[in-house]
Design a protein around this motif. Structure first.
Motif, PDB file in Angstrom:
ATOM      1  N   LYS A  26      -0.878  -5.441  -0.393  1.00 47.76           N
ATOM      2  CA  LYS A  26       0.346  -5.733   0.360  1.00 47.76           C
ATOM      3  C   LYS A  26       1.287  -4.534   0.394  1.00 47.76           C
ATOM      4  O   LYS A  26       2.193  -4.468   1.204  1.00 47.76           O
ATOM      5  CB  LYS A  26       1.052  -6.984  -0.180  1.00 47.76           C
ATOM      6  N   TYR A  27       1.077  -3.563  -0.512  1.00 46.52           N
ATOM      7  CA  TYR A  27       1.878  -2.335  -0.519  1.00 46.52           C
ATOM      8  C   TYR A  27       1.117  -1.163   0.103  1.00 46.52           C
ATOM      9  O   TYR A  27       1.518  -0.009  -0.034  1.00 46.52           O
ATOM     10  CB  TYR A  27       2.270  -1.956  -1.948  1.00 46.52           C
ATOM     11  N   GLY A  28      -0.022  -1.454   0.705  1.00 40.10           N
ATOM     12  CA  GLY A  28      -0.782  -0.376   1.349  1.00 40.10           C
ATOM     13  C   GLY A  28      -1.738   0.340   0.415  1.00 40.10           C
ATOM     14  O   GLY A  28      -2.270   1.382   0.780  1.00 40.10           O
ATOM     15  N   ILE A  29      -1.972  -0.197  -0.792  1.00 38.40           N
ATOM     16  CA  ILE A  29      -2.879   0.460  -1.741  1.00 38.40           C
ATOM     17  C   ILE A  29      -4.303  -0.077  -1.533  1.00 38.40           C
ATOM     18  O   ILE A  29      -4.542  -1.265  -1.740  1.00 38.40           O
ATOM     19  CB  ILE A  29      -2.476   0.172  -3.200  1.00 38.40           C
ATOM     20  N   GLN A 259      -8.467   1.752   4.387  1.00 38.64           N
ATOM     21  CA  GLN A 259      -7.034   1.469   4.413  1.00 38.64           C
ATOM     22  C   GLN A 259      -6.861  -0.044   4.451  1.00 38.64           C
ATOM     23  O   GLN A 259      -7.782  -0.763   4.807  1.00 38.64           O
ATOM     24  CB  GLN A 259      -6.408   2.110   5.649  1.00 38.64           C
ATOM     25  N   THR A 260      -5.660  -0.510   4.101  1.00 33.37           N
ATOM     26  CA  THR A 260      -5.460  -1.954   4.005  1.00 33.37           C
ATOM     27  C   THR A 260      -5.287  -2.618   5.363  1.00 33.37           C
ATOM     28  O   THR A 260      -5.485  -3.815   5.497  1.00 33.37           O
ATOM     29  CB  THR A 260      -4.222  -2.251   3.154  1.00 33.37           C
ATOM     30  N   THR A 261      -4.877  -1.824   6.356  1.00 29.34           N
ATOM     31  CA  THR A 261      -4.654  -2.377   7.691  1.00 29.34           C
ATOM     32  C   THR A 261      -5.284  -1.462   8.728  1.00 29.34           C
ATOM     33  O   THR A 261      -5.523  -0.287   8.453  1.00 29.34           O
ATOM     34  CB  THR A 261      -3.138  -2.487   7.999  1.00 29.34           C
TER      35      THR A 261
ATOM     36  N   MET B 130       5.757  -4.040   8.027  1.00 28.20           N
ATOM     37  CA  MET B 130       4.590  -4.185   7.147  1.00 28.20           C
ATOM     38  C   MET B 130       4.323  -2.874   6.434  1.00 28.20           C
ATOM     39  O   MET B 130       4.910  -1.841   6.758  1.00 28.20           O
ATOM     40  CB  MET B 130       3.365  -4.617   7.957  1.00 28.20           C
ATOM     41  N   MET B 131       3.418  -2.945   5.445  1.00 23.56           N
ATOM     42  CA  MET B 131       2.981  -1.762   4.721  1.00 23.56           C
ATOM     43  C   MET B 131       1.502  -1.542   5.042  1.00 23.56           C
ATOM     44  O   MET B 131       0.760  -2.487   5.275  1.00 23.56           O
ATOM     45  CB  MET B 131       3.134  -1.969   3.215  1.00 23.56           C
ATOM     46  N   GLY B 132       1.078  -0.291   5.007  1.00 23.98           N
ATOM     47  CA  GLY B 132      -0.339  -0.030   5.251  1.00 23.98           C
ATOM     48  C   GLY B 132      -0.549   1.429   5.558  1.00 23.98           C
ATOM     49  O   GLY B 132       0.378   2.235   5.363  1.00 23.98           O
ATOM     50  N   PHE B 133      -1.719   1.765   6.047  1.00 20.72           N
ATOM     51  CA  PHE B 133      -2.066   3.131   6.441  1.00 20.72           C
ATOM     52  C   PHE B 133      -2.268   4.049   5.225  1.00 20.72           C
ATOM     53  O   PHE B 133      -3.320   4.625   5.062  1.00 20.72           O
ATOM     54  CB  PHE B 133      -1.026   3.695   7.421  1.00 20.72           C
ATOM     55  N   MET B 134      -1.246   4.151   4.362  1.00 24.38           N
ATOM     56  CA  MET B 134      -1.359   4.930   3.129  1.00 24.38           C
ATOM     57  C   MET B 134      -0.591   4.172   2.051  1.00 24.38           C
ATOM     58  O   MET B 134       0.280   3.378   2.375  1.00 24.38           O
ATOM     59  CB  MET B 134      -0.699   6.293   3.315  1.00 24.38           C
ATOM     60  N   PRO B 135      -0.878   4.461   0.765  1.00 27.96           N
ATOM     61  CA  PRO B 135      -0.138   3.765  -0.295  1.00 27.96           C
ATOM     62  C   PRO B 135       1.370   3.935  -0.113  1.00 27.96           C
ATOM     63  O   PRO B 135       1.867   5.049  -0.033  1.00 27.96           O
ATOM     64  CB  PRO B 135      -0.600   4.475  -1.576  1.00 27.96           C
ATOM     65  N   GLY B 136       2.082   2.816   0.010  1.00 32.17           N
ATOM     66  CA  GLY B 136       3.543   2.852   0.083  1.00 32.17           C
ATOM     67  C   GLY B 136       4.107   3.204   1.441  1.00 32.17           C
ATOM     68  O   GLY B 136       5.305   3.425   1.578  1.00 32.17           O
ATOM     69  N   TYR B 139       5.666   0.538   7.968  1.00 35.43           N
ATOM     70  CA  TYR B 139       5.699   0.549   9.425  1.00 35.43           C
ATOM     71  C   TYR B 139       7.103   0.130   9.848  1.00 35.43           C
ATOM     72  O   TYR B 139       7.493  -1.015   9.632  1.00 35.43           O
ATOM     73  CB  TYR B 139       4.681  -0.429  10.001  1.00 35.43           C
ATOM     74  N   LEU B 176       2.224  10.628   0.806  1.00 34.90           N
ATOM     75  CA  LEU B 176       1.324  11.550   0.106  1.00 34.90           C
ATOM     76  C   LEU B 176       1.064  12.731   1.015  1.00 34.90           C
ATOM     77  O   LEU B 176       1.204  12.623   2.228  1.00 34.90           O
ATOM     78  CB  LEU B 176      -0.039  10.881  -0.116  1.00 34.90           C
ATOM     79  N   TYR B 193       5.954   6.368  -3.317  1.00 32.99           N
ATOM     80  CA  TYR B 193       4.856   5.857  -4.108  1.00 32.99           C
ATOM     81  C   TYR B 193       4.675   6.798  -5.284  1.00 32.99           C
ATOM     82  O   TYR B 193       4.689   8.013  -5.128  1.00 32.99           O
ATOM     83  CB  TYR B 193       3.584   5.844  -3.254  1.00 32.99           C
ATOM     84  N   ALA B 195       2.200   6.847  -8.705  1.00 35.46           N
ATOM     85  CA  ALA B 195       1.189   6.166  -9.529  1.00 35.46           C
ATOM     86  C   ALA B 195       1.608   6.104 -10.997  1.00 35.46           C
ATOM     87  O   ALA B 195       1.195   5.211 -11.723  1.00 35.46           O
ATOM     88  CB  ALA B 195      -0.153   6.882  -9.398  1.00 35.46           C
ATOM     89  N   LYS B 200       5.872   1.097  -8.858  1.00 30.48           N
ATOM     90  CA  LYS B 200       5.204   2.184  -8.151  1.00 30.48           C
ATOM     91  C   LYS B 200       5.597   2.326  -6.697  1.00 30.48           C
ATOM     92  O   LYS B 200       5.539   3.386  -6.131  1.00 30.48           O
ATOM     93  CB  LYS B 200       3.693   1.968  -8.232  1.00 30.48           C
ATOM     94  N   ILE B 201       5.972   1.217  -6.090  1.00 27.90           N
ATOM     95  CA  ILE B 201       6.191   1.228  -4.652  1.00 27.90           C
ATOM     96  C   ILE B 201       7.668   0.994  -4.375  1.00 27.90           C
ATOM     97  O   ILE B 201       8.239   0.013  -4.843  1.00 27.90           O
ATOM     98  CB  ILE B 201       5.363   0.120  -3.980  1.00 27.90           C
ATOM     99  N   ARG B 204       9.198  -2.462   0.449  1.00 25.25           N
ATOM    100  CA  ARG B 204       8.334  -3.634   0.664  1.00 25.25           C
ATOM    101  C   ARG B 204       8.494  -4.156   2.098  1.00 25.25           C
ATOM    102  O   ARG B 204       9.533  -3.931   2.724  1.00 25.25           O
ATOM    103  CB  ARG B 204       8.752  -4.778  -0.273  1.00 25.25           C
TER     104      ARG B 204
END
Lengths: 319, 244
Positions: A26-29, A259-261, B130-136, B139, B176, B193, B195, B200-201, B204
């Protein structure tokens, strides 16, 4: 904790993996984790571990490792011609290895990914509940990366007397990576993004696994699949096994480091038990897809879970 | 809209609408709150997106039919549930030349001054769909139409972490170092983000976000504080009414 292996040669792409990160998508991880979770679990059970311990995931061209302390190892998954001081170490079996010996991998015989489990499990810092390496973001494993020459691998201490070598998976239970059977999928979720004709084509044609495939996904090549309207969707969640079709019509099956999405229409999703069969197919293999019901897919999944439980019980009784 | 469909053999997808729309997305986040407040055994995780919620479950713990029934029960609570608490996160950005490789091109493209670009970029209260594409990576919705700029024709091999850019109707922050084709107009010293940290994030789904222009001196001060672990991100919590 103890030093267990020194990396003499790292191999093509060798990394520490477990069953992946749960709860952070849910955080893109990305979840990461073993590409073939079945082989990973069995290797662990044979080495006397719990199935979720970290193993070494070895892709195609394996590493050369110097054993630093006596231990028990087991290899699951691909047959990459593992040897110990030149003598063969067969997959799906546990072996005792001794300090000073050299564990090497050679010519790939079948499959793509092998899992080396060591009694006690490989040690790595847990990041978000998992030891899995996610190299793109330098998360997990050994400094967030694949192995390099000179690395020292650690394992948890374990009473070796309680670990029996020579445990194996019955031949009838060993997966056959060479068999030609279609990869089973459940259609959707974007069923309206494709015409019935495109779906027919998707199930009839074969698709070749290209060299652009990796831990993120298998990129396939075949007769282009057309979209009813457009290839792009409003960005949405993707799962392991989700098959995206971008504008060029060539499907991509998303895997552990996905990727998550994603923003491409999703024609189908590979069922859980068939993901290992797909990832173990060599580059250049032709694959076909077959539609199955949710009931069939889940029955097979539950059957596999029961099998692993039984294997664990059986192995424990043979201490 | 509320429609539920299966997604592979371990997923369920609930759709709340068909367009990128804040009201639709607020419903997604309402559903997140319900999942948090009324845990359903067998659900392992969920991924909210622009118009949908995807739920990942263990068929060994709950059957699809039973899960569908429980989700429908939750849906009935949606109209009565309070709107989710929205946090406002302020992200300091230095838009000065050394951090803004594409600023001059963007200014020229729109026939605007650099100051006007900064003004237009810092003004809106962006919404995290929303979140996605890369950690943290968030959109964001809300970029001024005056700043819509196409991506670079040739993406860069490496864009530094913290870079703030524009790609078509979107603006975003690279969490990143990564390859990328966004037009870079600034950089934040704040980590989206990390680690190594417990929390960590930073951002939201459902948050709001505002960019705040800082000079390079402040940038380096904050960068030091982030390094030393004593930077406190600016976050305020507010109960947000339904945007209508």
């Amino acid at each position: 904790m103890k030093k267990i292996f020194e990396v003499i040669k790292p191999g093509l792409s060798t990394s520490i993996q477990d069953l992946g990160r749960v709860g952070y998508q849910k955080y893109g991880i990305p979840t990461s984790g073993a590409m073939d979770s079945f082989a990973h679990r069995v290797a662990n059970l044979l080495a006397g571990n719990q199935e979720e311990e970290a193993t070494l995931e070895i892709m195609l061209m394996g590493p050369q490792l110097k054993v630093l302390q006596d231990t028990v190892v087991a290899i699951g998954g691909a047959d990459l011609s593992a040897t110990i001081d030149g003598k063969p170490l067969y997959p799906w079996k546990s072996f005792r290895v001794y300090a000073g010996q050299i564990l090497s991998f050679g010519r790939p015989v079948n499959g793509m990914y092998a899992y080396l489990a060591v009694s006690g499990g490989f040690f790595a810092e847990e990041v978000m509940g998992s030891k899995s390496t996610y190299a793109q973001a330098n998360i997990g494993g050994l400094e967030g990366r694949v192995l390099q020459k000179g690395d020292i691998l650690l394992s948890e201490d374990v009473n070796l007397k309680s670990i029996r070598a020579g445990r194996y998976l019955k031949e009838t239970d060993v997966p056959n990576y060479e068999q030609h059977r279609p990869i089973r999928v459940i259609a959707g979720p974007d069923i309206f993004a494709f015409s019935d004709k495109t779906y027919q084509q998707f199930y009839q044609e074969s698709y070749r696994i290209t060299e652009q495939s990796n831990r993120m996904g298998s990129r396939l090549e075949g007769k282009a699949l057309s979209h009813a309207d457009r290839a792009d969707i409003i960005s949405d969640a993707v799962l392991p096994g989700t098959i995206q079709v971008p504008a060029n019509g060539q499907p991509i099956v998303l895997l552990s480091d996905r990727q998550t999405t994603g923003g491409y229409a999703r024609i189908a999703t590979v069922i859980t038990t068939d993901i290992p069969l797909l990832v173990q197919k060599k580059i250049g293999s032709e694959i076909q897809f077959l539609s199955v019901s949710l009931e069939r897919a889940q029955a097979d999944y539950l059957q596999q879970q029961r099998f692993l439980k039984m294997l664990q019980t059986a192995l424990q009784q043979h201490v | 809209m509320y429609s539920i469909q299966l997604y592979g053999d371990r997923g369920v997808r609930i759709q709340f609408g068909n367009t990128i729309d804040r009201q639709v997305n607020v419903n997604v986040h309402r559903f997140t709150s319900l999942l948090e407040n009324y845990p359903i055994e067998g659900i392992t995780e969920w991924i909210p997106a622009y118009t949908s919620m995807t739920i990942y479950y263990n068929p060994g713990k709950i059957t699809y039919l039973k899960l569908e029934k429980k989700l429908n029960q939750l849906q009935k609570l949606m109209s009565e549930s309070a709107p989710p608490v929205s946090r406002k996160v302020t992200i300091p950005v230095c838009y000065e030349k050394e951090f803004a490789i594409d600023m001059d091109d963007v200014a020229e493209y729109h026939n605007l001054s650099v100051q006007e670009i900064i003004g237009l970029h810092t003004e809106p209260l962006y919404y995290v769909y929303m979140m996605g594409f890369m950690p943290g990576f968030p959109y964001l919705g809300g970029l001024s139409e005056k700043l819509v700029t196409p991506r670079l024709e040739n993406p860069r091999k490496r864009v530094e972490r913290g870079s703030v850019g524009i790609a078509d109707q979107q603006t975003g922050i690279y969490p990143l170092d990564s390859p990328g084709g966004w037009r870079i107009i600034g950089k934040t010293p704040v980590h989206l983000y990390d680690a190594q940290k417990d929390n960590k994030i930073l951002i939201r789904s459902g948050d709001t976000l505002q960019f705040e222009a800082i000079d390079s001196e402040t940038y380096y001060k904050i960068e030091d504080a982030v390094q030393n672990g004593d930077y406190q991100p600016k976050i305020s919590e507010e109960k947000e009414g339904d945007p209508s």
